[in-house]
Scaffold this motif. Structure first.
Motif, PDB file in Angstrom:
ATOM      1  N   ASP A  31       0.142  29.802 -44.293  1.00 19.63           N
ATOM      2  CA  ASP A  31       0.315  31.314 -44.559  1.00 19.63           C
ATOM      3  C   ASP A  31      -0.943  31.798 -45.703  1.00 19.63           C
ATOM      4  OD1 ASP A  31       2.532  31.603 -43.271  1.00 19.63           O
ATOM      5  OD2 ASP A  31       3.988  31.434 -45.078  1.00 19.63           O
ATOM      6  N   LYS A  32      -1.331  30.816 -46.569  1.00 17.22           N
ATOM      7  CA  LYS A  32      -2.294  31.302 -47.277  1.00 17.22           C
ATOM      8  C   LYS A  32      -3.502  31.096 -46.916  1.00 17.22           C
ATOM      9  CE  LYS A  32      -4.198  29.238 -51.959  1.00 17.22           C
ATOM     10  NZ  LYS A  32      -4.063  28.291 -52.849  1.00 17.22           N
ATOM     11  N   LEU A  33      -3.976  30.265 -45.762  1.00 21.44           N
ATOM     12  CA  LEU A  33      -5.302  30.350 -45.441  1.00 21.44           C
ATOM     13  C   LEU A  33      -5.545  31.253 -44.261  1.00 21.44           C
ATOM     14  CD1 LEU A  33      -5.740  26.446 -45.176  1.00 21.44           C
ATOM     15  CD2 LEU A  33      -6.632  27.948 -46.853  1.00 21.44           C
ATOM     16  N   ALA A  34      -4.554  31.876 -43.793  1.00 21.14           N
ATOM     17  CA  ALA A  34      -4.505  32.905 -42.833  1.00 21.14           C
ATOM     18  C   ALA A  34      -5.646  32.594 -41.570  1.00 21.14           C
ATOM     19  CB  ALA A  34      -4.675  34.056 -43.361  1.00 21.14           C
ATOM     20  N   VAL A  35      -5.700  31.465 -41.083  1.00 20.94           N
ATOM     21  CA  VAL A  35      -6.572  31.118 -39.916  1.00 20.94           C
ATOM     22  C   VAL A  35      -5.746  30.491 -38.916  1.00 20.94           C
ATOM     23  CG1 VAL A  35      -8.556  30.436 -41.418  1.00 20.94           C
ATOM     24  CG2 VAL A  35      -6.869  28.812 -40.763  1.00 20.94           C
ATOM     25  N   PRO A  36      -6.102  30.738 -37.711  1.00 14.40           N
ATOM     26  CA  PRO A  36      -5.196  30.067 -36.400  1.00 14.40           C
ATOM     27  C   PRO A  36      -4.984  28.946 -36.790  1.00 14.40           C
ATOM     28  CG  PRO A  36      -7.181  31.250 -35.647  1.00 14.40           C
ATOM     29  CD  PRO A  36      -7.394  31.148 -37.121  1.00 14.40           C
ATOM     30  N   SER A  37      -3.223  28.698 -36.806  1.00 16.92           N
ATOM     31  CA  SER A  37      -2.823  27.440 -36.991  1.00 16.92           C
ATOM     32  C   SER A  37      -1.834  27.031 -36.004  1.00 16.92           C
ATOM     33  CB  SER A  37      -2.436  27.270 -38.594  1.00 16.92           C
ATOM     34  OG  SER A  37      -1.319  28.295 -38.769  1.00 16.92           O
ATOM     35  N   ALA A  38      -1.569  25.573 -35.901  1.00 16.88           N
ATOM     36  CA  ALA A  38      -0.575  25.195 -35.057  1.00 16.88           C
ATOM     37  C   ALA A  38      -0.068  24.026 -35.749  1.00 16.88           C
ATOM     38  CB  ALA A  38      -1.105  24.772 -33.739  1.00 16.88           C
ATOM     39  N   ARG A  39       1.391  23.653 -35.594  1.00 13.65           N
ATOM     40  CA  ARG A  39       1.991  22.554 -35.997  1.00 13.65           C
ATOM     41  C   ARG A  39       2.749  21.793 -34.690  1.00 13.65           C
ATOM     42  NH1 ARG A  39       5.544  25.739 -40.371  1.00 13.65           N
ATOM     43  NH2 ARG A  39       5.022  27.420 -39.058  1.00 13.65           N
ATOM     44  N   VAL A  40       2.019  20.629 -34.671  1.00 12.26           N
ATOM     45  CA  VAL A  40       2.505  19.785 -33.460  1.00 12.26           C
ATOM     46  C   VAL A  40       3.313  18.761 -33.898  1.00 12.26           C
ATOM     47  CG1 VAL A  40       1.529  18.277 -31.642  1.00 12.26           C
ATOM     48  CG2 VAL A  40       0.284  20.636 -32.149  1.00 12.26           C
ATOM     49  N   TRP A  41       4.413  18.262 -33.296  1.00 10.99           N
ATOM     50  CA  TRP A  41       5.512  17.131 -33.334  1.00 10.99           C
ATOM     51  C   TRP A  41       5.102  16.124 -32.313  1.00 10.99           C
ATOM     52  CZ3 TRP A  41       7.535  15.223 -37.588  1.00 10.99           C
ATOM     53  CH2 TRP A  41       8.477  14.435 -37.420  1.00 10.99           C
ATOM     54  N   LEU A  42       4.793  15.107 -32.693  1.00  8.52           N
ATOM     55  CA  LEU A  42       4.602  14.067 -31.670  1.00  8.52           C
ATOM     56  C   LEU A  42       6.018  13.405 -31.164  1.00  8.52           C
ATOM     57  CD1 LEU A  42       1.187  12.405 -32.254  1.00  8.52           C
ATOM     58  CD2 LEU A  42       1.725  14.833 -31.279  1.00  8.52           C
ATOM     59  N   ASP A  43       6.304  13.525 -30.064  1.00  7.61           N
ATOM     60  CA  ASP A  43       7.665  12.848 -29.827  1.00  7.61           C
ATOM     61  C   ASP A  43       7.641  11.840 -28.633  1.00  7.61           C
ATOM     62  OD1 ASP A  43      10.523  13.181 -29.845  1.00  7.61           O
ATOM     63  OD2 ASP A  43      10.413  14.099 -27.805  1.00  7.61           O
ATOM     64  N   ALA A  44       8.240  10.476 -29.109  1.00  4.08           N
ATOM     65  CA  ALA A  44       8.432   9.603 -28.191  1.00  4.08           C
ATOM     66  C   ALA A  44      10.029   8.942 -28.402  1.00  4.08           C
ATOM     67  CB  ALA A  44       7.371   8.401 -28.518  1.00  4.08           C
TER      68      ALA A  44
END
Length: 517
Positions: free
Chosen positions: A442-455
């Motif tokens: 939210d602070k940086l306000a750049v395109p962002s993604a949060r990825v969760w690696l699932d196995a």
């Protein structure tokens, strides 16, 4: 600030006759009975025997160095050995006289009353196949070798004394103009005139827009005694590690430079040799072990200048194909790229976060891709230990964990503000860590993604059991605790039971989509 050994020097005078010394050095008896291979450069005559290389400085006076007399060459030989002491003391054995006496001759240990003809630097010979450019060509340069080189380079830079009183901005301005002028003069191709001028303007614009950063780096002591010539041909595999050799010795102005500019030569040459992945890994390991993320705004400029210098050196040496490729790289390195992206990769231990991060980071926007900040490495750096040194469980208490996440966020903010993309690599299992991640995005306000690696659990357990020396200290006991915690809400799940390149392709597509959104 720069040495162009391959360029056509401005010859001012020729002094001592070295004919007799060259005859001595060409004698197989000096090389254990083997006929030596002779290599001539603008600065030296090098005789390669089975075990040793003997380097004789040419009796010439250039506009940038004076080798005109035996006494001066002796002094420069001593300076060369000293300059390389921090880099390749195992290779540089010392300075020895070339002598004659009553029809006899030799190198080293002169008999009493012998005439000293000249001086040579004695070096241990290594095979050409051990040079780093050859390792790259043969696909024999591993990530582990890159990590080790980054560690050694960071330590040499850290321990080297700071140089004050250098007007770094003026020196960089002068050098950019010199590179452009000399390429124009050296290539003799009118079709390149406009491209050279465009490169000069782009480089100067980048420099002038970052004047405050340049001044700050000089004031804070990041101008240090460096190698000065760390392209791949001056790196060699020695005792299972990469070391630099042939450090510049004849003018402090060539080596008293920004440490990031020293690093940029190797980074640039790895990109030139189509190994952007290794360049990105070298950059990230170096930044991590130094825990220093300032000055990234200058990386484009530094990489571009280094490519321009290699193009210039090649033009003067009469080459065409390689210099053109280097100049194209100089243009590409200084070109604008899309704004930064923030990618957070979470997952339980053994899910392959670091493997994925290393695959995706070189492909994200940035001078050399994204800066990869890994919690496991940062934790060790903050404690002053090597990334692969194991830590006890007391360093993984909740308070310590949160302090590492806070430190990651602080460094990430600096990276993104410099214009580079950033990849954060951590488990992100606790709610507090997830809150830090959201607040940062939210602070940086750049395109962002949060990825969760699932196995599946059994896959994670098998990977942990097979893991060798690594910055992560997680074991099966740690994994069992992690399995009791829920997956974070709102993170995009990625199946990592597939081949790593398939998972990386999915994440890259995700990043492209958020940039275009």
């Amino acid at each position: 600030m720069e040495h162009l050994e391959e360029q056509e020097p401005q010859l001012k005078a020729s002094h001592d006759d070295q004919t007799r010394a060259l005859e001595v050095l060409a004698d197989p008896a000096v090389h254990g009975g083997a006929l030596p291979e002779r290599i001539d450069t603008h600065l030296s005559h090098v005789f390669l025997g089975p075990e040793y290389a003997l380097k004789l400085k040419r009796a010439l006076q250039f506009d940038f160095v004076d080798y005109g007399t035996e006494e001066k060459r002796h002094a420069y030989c001593l300076r060369e050995v000293e300059a390389n002491r921090a880099w390749a003391s195992e290779i540089y054995l010392g300075v020895e006289p070339v002598w004659v006496l009553n029809g006899q001759h030799g190198v080293g240990n002169p008999p009493e009353a012998a005439q000293i003809l000249d001086w040579v630097v004695r070096m241990v010979r290594f095979p050409d196949s051990a040079r780093c450019d050859r390792l790259v060509e043969n696909n024999a340069l591993s990530g582990e070798l890159i990590d080790g080189f980054a560690d050694e380079l960071a330590e040499i830079h850290r321990s080297s004394p700071a140089i004050h009183g250098v007007d770094l901005r003026a020196e960089l301005d002068r050098l950019v103009r010199q590179i452009a002028h000399d390429i124009d003069r050296g290539c003799g191709n009118p079709e390149l005139d406009q491209r050279i001028e465009s490169w000069r303007e782009a480089a100067l614009t980048t420099l002038h827009s970052n004047t405050a950063i340049v001044v700050d780096r000089a004031a804070k002591g990041f101008i240090r005694r460096c190698h000065g010539d760390l392209h791949l041909k001056n790196l060699v595999l020695w005792d299972d590690r990469l070391i630099g050799f042939d450090a510049l010795e004849f003018d402090p102005g060539l080596t008293d430079i920004d440490t990031l500019y020293d690093l940029a030569y190797t980074l640039m040459d790895l990109v030139h040799h189509k190994r952007r992945d290794l360049a990105n890994r070298l950059l990230n390991r170096y930044l991590a072990v130094r825990d220093h993320y300032a000055g990234l705004e200058l990386l484009q400029l530094y990489v571009s200048m280094r490519a321009g210098i290699r193009a210039l050196a090649g033009f003067f040496a009469g080459q065409t194909k390689i210099p053109t490729a280097y100049f194209r790289l100089a243009e590409e390195a200084i070109a604008e790229y899309s704004g930064p992206v923030l990618l957070m990769i979470g997952g339980r231990s053994g899910s392959g976060k670091t493997t994925l991060a290393r695959r995706i980071a070189p492909q994200l926007p940035g001078a050399l891709g994204a800066v990869h900040i890994r919690s496991d490495v940062l934790r060790k750096t903050l404690l002053g230990v090597a990334p692969e040194e194991p830590l006890s469980s007391k360093h993984y208490m909740d308070a310590e964990r949160l302090s590492v996440y806070a430190a990651m966020a602080k460094r990430c903010e600096k990276v993104v503000q410099s214009g580079s993309s950033c990849v954060l690599d951590a488990t992100f299992l606790s709610s507090e860590a997830q809150e830090i991640a959201k607040a940062l995005a939210d602070k940086l306000a750049v395109p962002s993604a949060r990825v969760w690696l699932d196995a599946p659990n059994e896959v994670l357990a098998q990977r942990l059991a097979e893991r060798d020396a690594d910055a992560s200290d997680a074991d099966l006991k740690v994994l069992r605790k992690q399995l009791s915690l829920p997956d974070p809400a709102g993170w995009t799940k990625v199946d990592v039971t597939r081949a790593p390149k398939e998972s990386a392709a999915e994440v890259k597509t995700l990043c492209c989509n958020i940039v275009q959104a």
